[in-house]
Design an enzyme around this catalytic site. Structure first.
Site, PDB file in Angstrom:
ATOM      1  N   LYS B  76       0.868  -1.178   0.000  1.00  0.00           N
ATOM      2  CA  LYS B  76       0.000   0.000   0.000  1.00  0.00           C
ATOM      3  C   LYS B  76       0.904   1.227   0.000  1.00  0.00           C
ATOM      4  CE  LYS B  76      -3.829   2.165   2.582  1.00  0.00           C
ATOM      5  NZ  LYS B  76      -4.736   2.081   3.749  1.00  0.00           N
ATOM      6  N   SER B 151      -9.819   2.366   2.914  1.00  0.00           N
ATOM      7  CA  SER B 151      -8.897   3.076   2.063  1.00  0.00           C
ATOM      8  C   SER B 151      -7.933   2.172   1.289  1.00  0.00           C
ATOM      9  CB  SER B 151      -8.077   4.050   2.904  1.00  0.00           C
ATOM     10  OG  SER B 151      -7.247   3.355   3.811  1.00  0.00           O
ATOM     11  N   SER B 175     -10.279   0.028   7.053  1.00  0.00           N
ATOM     12  CA  SER B 175      -9.620   0.181   5.743  1.00  0.00           C
ATOM     13  C   SER B 175      -8.914  -1.062   5.209  1.00  0.00           C
ATOM     14  CB  SER B 175      -8.607   1.321   5.798  1.00  0.00           C
ATOM     15  OG  SER B 175      -9.252   2.555   5.742  1.00  0.00           O
TER      16      SER B 175
END
Lengths: 95, 482
Positions: B76, B151, B175
């Site tokens: 990420k 997210s 998330s």
């Protein structure tokens, strides 16, 4: 509870943000609706409850006061917008 | 080759079925071919990946056998990776090449894993749909007109589309679990403090926790083995030994007590989605578990508590972006004040600015006690509910998300509808507990996730419970594309 655009401008100033007049109305409406929503927190009786800052109530861990890092100023300043002689450059503060 | 799980790739490499360079090139080609339609990567680190893979191949032929050696994965874009673009989904860090590795990046590097690139995300991890990314939204591989969740939407979409066998992710209010649910993959949020936050770009420091997104629970165990551990550089890292998270995967579930929080099954939950969750729970009963209703009486307050605490911490954390030391700086500032204000106004997106304002408000003099302290007190009530529940049961089960993947722009008009997307996940972050989302069915062709919540540091148990389900069901094998 509600909030007006004057208060939003003051908050924005504190947070070093700026909105033009066009954006200000929409930002105010959206923030007002979030603040109305979080207002329901006031319905709960919490007088005897300790605030919780950490999920396990841990406290800050201390370490020995020893140098553990080497100086890597040049490496870290490579990502800075503007530097000179190892210093960070910003617009002139004192005339 | 891309259909293999992380564990299968790991054994394939050690058996000499293929080389790390071969499998790495296979995934890089797949990203180049397919990702233009999903936008799940912000940067692809092809050159470094090939180098790392060649190095791994040498070590494998020299007889080294670490489980992740030569195994490709994606990060990420919230994890600082040395020499690689690290943006946190923001214009503020559009050109930021990190000069150092986060602890998570360093741990995975040490394990020999091969980083394919950096995945897209909501700006500074603030969002539940990936629509706040400066680099454009990620599209759900199951239906590109729908969001992947957020997210960590890029990580979830990349694993779902088999562009990477695993990805790192972070979870502040859901998330990891919510995008895993919406993309039909497995996502584990460990106990707060289990994985170091050092070098992970901060959003809300008392809630942020890293974890893996994978195809299976077994793969999540493999990733967690390398990601977890005490780190003196993170003052909230917990000093507890890291067990082999694969050791208990095959334990029997006979005698397991599952708690169903009645508040999570109340009105508001789509009955068709509830049926899928109930069916998964029946599967657990067939595996020998018993079910008990429990109550989390303060759970309705978790979203309002979160939207005081998370913005408060974010407004503090994001004050570091001032255009002086790194990141974006506005053009031709006339003075220091102008530089700060224009840098921040031009560099942050709308949702980030709103949260900074809310945080500034709840921390400001006159409102601090009424909002921030009140939220922290209520946070304790929410945590206590979980503590009480875990006196009666081993794990809790619930939906991960109130609905499957929704359409773009469906929830952007009113921030509250988006915030309520995390209604079943946020309490876990406030309490600091571990939780996992696993694929448990489909609704109108879209994946639905089952959330399993455990007691503190019970990751081994959670992975065992998830793995046993994946031994008798096939939802985790369903793929949106070949």
């Amino acid at each position: 509870m509600s909030i007006d655009s004057k208060e939003i401008e003051k908050l924005a100033d504190l947070a070093r943000l700026k909105f033009d007049q066009e954006q200000l109305g929409e930002v105010t409406d959206r923030i007002a609706s979030v603040l109305d929503f979080i207002d329901q927190l006031h319905q709960t009786e919490t007088q005897a409850i300790e605030p919780m800052a950490h999920p396990m109530d841990a406290v800050q861990r201390l370490r020995a006061d020893k140098v553990t890092e080497s100086n890597q100023r040049e490496k870290y300043q490579q990502v800075a917008p503007a530097t000179e002689n190892g210093l960070y450059l910003v617009p002139k503060v004192i005339e | 080759m891309h259909n293999k799980t992380l564990s299968e790739i790991s054994s394939g490499l050690r058996n000499g079925d293929f080389s790390s360079e071969e499998i790495t090139r296979h995934f890089l080609n797949r990203i180049n071919q397919l990702d233009p339609q999903f936008n799940s990567f912000i940067a692809v680190t092809e050159e470094q990946a090939i180098q790392q893979a060649r190095q791994a191949d040498k070590m494998i032929s020299a007889g080294e056998t670490q489980a992740l050696l030569g195994v490709p994965f994606a990060h990420k874009d919230i994890f600082c990776t040395e020499g690689v673009l690290t943006t946190s989904g923001s214009k503020m860090l559009e050109n930021f090449i990190s000069p150092y590795d986060s602890t998570v990046a360093a741990n995975l590097k040490r394990a020999g894993a091969v980083n394919l690139g950096k995945t897209n995300m909501d700006e500074f991890a603030m969002g539940s749909s990936n629509e706040t990314s400066f680099f454009g939204p990620v599209k759900n591989p199951w239906d590109v007109t729908r969001v992947p969740g957020g997210s960590s939407g890029g990580s979830a979409a990349a694993v779902a589309a088999r562009l990477a066998p695993a990805a790192t992710a972070t979870d502040t209010g859901g998330s990891i679990r919510q995008p895993a649910s919406l993309c039909g993959v497995t996502g584990l949020k460990p106990t707060y403090g289990r994985i170091s936050r050092w070098g992970m770009i901060a959003f809300a420091s008392s809630l942020d926790q890293a974890g893996p997104i994978t195809q299976t629970a077994e793969d999540a165990a493999l990733m967690l083995n390398s990601m977890a551990g005490f780190d003196p550089k993170d003052s909230t890292s917990v000093d507890q030994p890291v067990p082999d998270y694969r050791a208990n995967l095959n334990d029997s579930l006979k005698g397991l007590t599952i708690g169903l929080p009645k508040e999570y099954f109340a009105s508001g939950l789509d009955p068709k989605l509830e049926n899928i969750i109930q069916e998964a729970i029946s599967e657990y009963q067939r595996l020998g578990a018993t079910v008990k209703e429990v109550s989390l009486p303060n759970s309705s307050l978790s979203v309002p508590v979160y939207y005081v605490i998370a913005p408060a911490e974010c407004s503090t954390n994001l004050s570091r972006f001032d255009g002086v030391r790194y990141g974006y700086r506005c053009a031709e500032p006339i003075n220091l004040e102008d530089m700060y204000t224009r840098t921040r106004s031009e560099g942050f997106g709308d949702e980030v600015k709103r949260r900074i304002l809310i945080g500034t408000y709840v921390l400001s003099s006159g409102f601090y006690d009424a909002y921030y302290i009140q939220a922290q007190k209520t946070r304790r009530l929410i945590q206590q509910d979980f503590v009480n529940a875990f006196e009666q049961v081993d794990v809790l089960m619930a939906p991960t998300s109130p609905s499957p993947a929704f359409k773009f722009d469906e929830k952007t008009a009113d921030p509250l509808t988006m915030y309520l997307e995390d209604i079943y996940t946020i309490g876990v972050n406030l309490a600091g507990l571990p939780g996992i989302s696993i694929p448990a069915g489909q609704l109108d062709g879209l994946p639905v996730g089952l959330q399993i919540i455990g007691n503190y540091f019970s990751e081994s148990k959670l992975l065992n419970v998830a793995h046993q389900y994946q031994q008798v069901t096939g939802w985790h094998k369903a793929q949106p594309i070949d």
